[in-house]
Scaffold this motif. Sequence first.
Motif, PDB file in Angstrom:
ATOM      1  N   PRO A 180     -14.864  22.338  10.824  1.00 31.42           N
ATOM      2  CA  PRO A 180     -14.645  21.219  11.757  1.00 31.42           C
ATOM      3  C   PRO A 180     -13.892  21.621  13.022  1.00 31.42           C
ATOM      4  O   PRO A 180     -14.165  21.088  14.098  1.00 31.42           O
ATOM      5  N   VAL A 181     -12.949  22.554  12.921  1.00 30.72           N
ATOM      6  CA  VAL A 181     -12.187  22.948  14.105  1.00 30.72           C
ATOM      7  C   VAL A 181     -13.075  23.686  15.099  1.00 30.72           C
ATOM      8  O   VAL A 181     -12.999  23.457  16.314  1.00 30.72           O
ATOM      9  N   THR A 182     -13.919  24.570  14.596  1.00 30.58           N
ATOM     10  CA  THR A 182     -14.843  25.282  15.482  1.00 30.58           C
ATOM     11  C   THR A 182     -15.763  24.304  16.198  1.00 30.58           C
ATOM     12  O   THR A 182     -16.013  24.428  17.405  1.00 30.58           O
ATOM     13  N   LEU A 183     -16.277  23.321  15.479  1.00 34.52           N
ATOM     14  CA  LEU A 183     -17.142  22.317  16.102  1.00 34.52           C
ATOM     15  C   LEU A 183     -16.386  21.534  17.168  1.00 34.52           C
ATOM     16  O   LEU A 183     -16.918  21.298  18.271  1.00 34.52           O
ATOM     17  N   ALA A 184     -15.153  21.130  16.864  1.00 35.92           N
ATOM     18  CA  ALA A 184     -14.384  20.349  17.835  1.00 35.92           C
ATOM     19  C   ALA A 184     -14.096  21.163  19.092  1.00 35.92           C
ATOM     20  O   ALA A 184     -14.211  20.657  20.215  1.00 35.92           O
TER      21      ALA A 184
END
Length: 682
Positions: A467-471
């Motif tokens: 999720p952090v990479t996507l954000a």
Amino acid sequence: MNSPGVRGSGGAAQGASARAPGGDTAATIAVAAVATCLIALVVTLVAGGSVTARVVPGLPDAGPLTRWGLPAATTVRDVAAALTAGPIVLALFLLPLRSGALGPQALGYLRAAAWPALVWAAAAGATLVFQLSDVSGLPPGDVIGDQLTSYAVSVAQGIGLLATILLACAVALLCRTAESAAGAFAPLVLTGAGLLPPALTGHAASAGSHELAVTGLALHVVAVSLWVGGLAAVTFHGLRAAPEDAPVAAERFSRAALWAYIGVGAGGVASAASRMYTVADVFTTAYGWIVVAKTALFLVLGLIGWMHRRRTVPRIAETGGRRLFVRLAGVEIAVMAATMGIAAALSRTAPPPQEGGTTPAEAVLGFAVPPPVSVQTLLTLWRPDLFFALVIAVLGGCYAAGVVRLRRRGDRWPWGRTVAWAAGLAVLAAMLLSGVATYSMVVFSMHMVQHMVLSMLVPILLVLGAPVTLALRALHPAHRRGDRGPREWLTAFVNSGFSRAATHPAVAAPLFVLSPYALYFTPLFPALMNDHTGHLLMNVHFLVTGFLYYWIIVGVDPGPRKLPYLMRLVLLLVAMGVHAFFGIAIMMQTDPLAMGYYGQFEVPWLDGQSADQYTGGGIAWAVGEIPTALVTLAMVRQWRVDDERTERRRERHSRRDGSDDADMDAYNAYLAELDRRSQGGR
């Protein structure tokens, strides 16, 4: 709030002449807000009957001072809390930062927040005195002393108010001493924490539907405080700030106010639904009529907010637009003040009684003991847990929005990560909203199924969703250089000292493997199960500790450190061994665990707590095999991909520097020749 830091950029004389009209307008808005709040409070108290109830001779009565003083102190407490949150939010998020640091205006607002924080603490102290007076039926002067001290440290409502007093004082101290944007986060977090204890320990905790009442009221209180406080701070800033600074704060608050409005509405509906059991209660009881009046004002506020977004925010850079914004915001603040007065009176109005009463099991669980476990009951006995329903909806919606933004931009996002994230949320919903959640409150073995899945399966799927990479890929950078938007705040958090400490193997691994022992083999487990908030925090703990642990094992998101794969494998094997022994330790227990909780209600179709506990221990021992296999496969694949990436990087470096390894090339040529000869022989 007349802090020296809250000034425009002009000279002293010019600033003084510019501030005089603004000060008059601010005073007018404040007086109108106080007047409407008091009028709404008094009218609603009288209409609800809480201050006009007939005193029965022979029964203890606290007197008129408590009947009027308790709702008044509650109103002042809530308003002061909102006025504390508003300037902090304005300083941190609504005003542009300078190279990631607070500017003079933002620092002035942070300092100014200390004064309403002190009023908040004093009002919470007065509420504590009046509340004990109301409970004991004694005048306020008679409860001050040892009786008040005992109430503040031994009763849930008293403990909650005492916590609010301490947190409000801490907020006031930190607002006067914080210097940086990172330091301003501490008073913001403590302000949010101070808003929650009265909501979590009040009448909502004893309502029939715990999952709706407690979470709904907490969400309602936090959203109202951010909305009211933010609007008051932005309006004051619009009156006092230089013209070029006003549009930034107003435009950012307009976006945030929409989410606060949604939170207020969702929390209010859930809170009202948990206290009114039929539609007729809305129109035939004083409690229902007050809810209707509050709902009408809420809709009016929504209309005013829509007018802000469509008319005043786009024009606020103009002089006329600023005047229109201030006038409309003044009306909105007055309506908000009236709504808060009604809300304080509503908390003193008796809700409609539940027909038929409640059984001892319903008083503890919030629902009747369910029938025997079956596939049908697991699929149909869903629990309306508002907290986790909102968590799942927000996480799913934000992830989907990020993927859609990348697709529209022409960027690729691996479908496997999306599938892992969606599967994690689906399993989370099955564990916390379906019949599994219902039976986990009644049967220890089903509780252990929920625990193992929440801590050992759901975190793996969520971590693999990255999720952090996507954000970081989907969020846009801040428009102004040196400012911080969501992307910059996320980057700062990932690289912060807190994240570095939380993701350290010496912290994440012991939290994951040792906390179950500290929970189940101490009195902490029955205490948490007996309280809805405690049970909710326990499930959150399972998710967070599992997420942190598997983040360092198979996480693909950027983090403060990257562990060698061999060390990851060792941590995985050690943790799984300790978890297996945990299951065996439960199976070996001769006495049932947590009988202080499970002994409060009778489950006629259960063969006994000891046998069910043995089954739960077997589940804890056996379930660990599936996550171990899943994590091992993911780790091996990541290890192989990392080696291939390292080899490609080495080859590029060698070609760029002209430093190819002749021996390695000769060896590769030798292997290729052997392969050619073997192919020719066949």
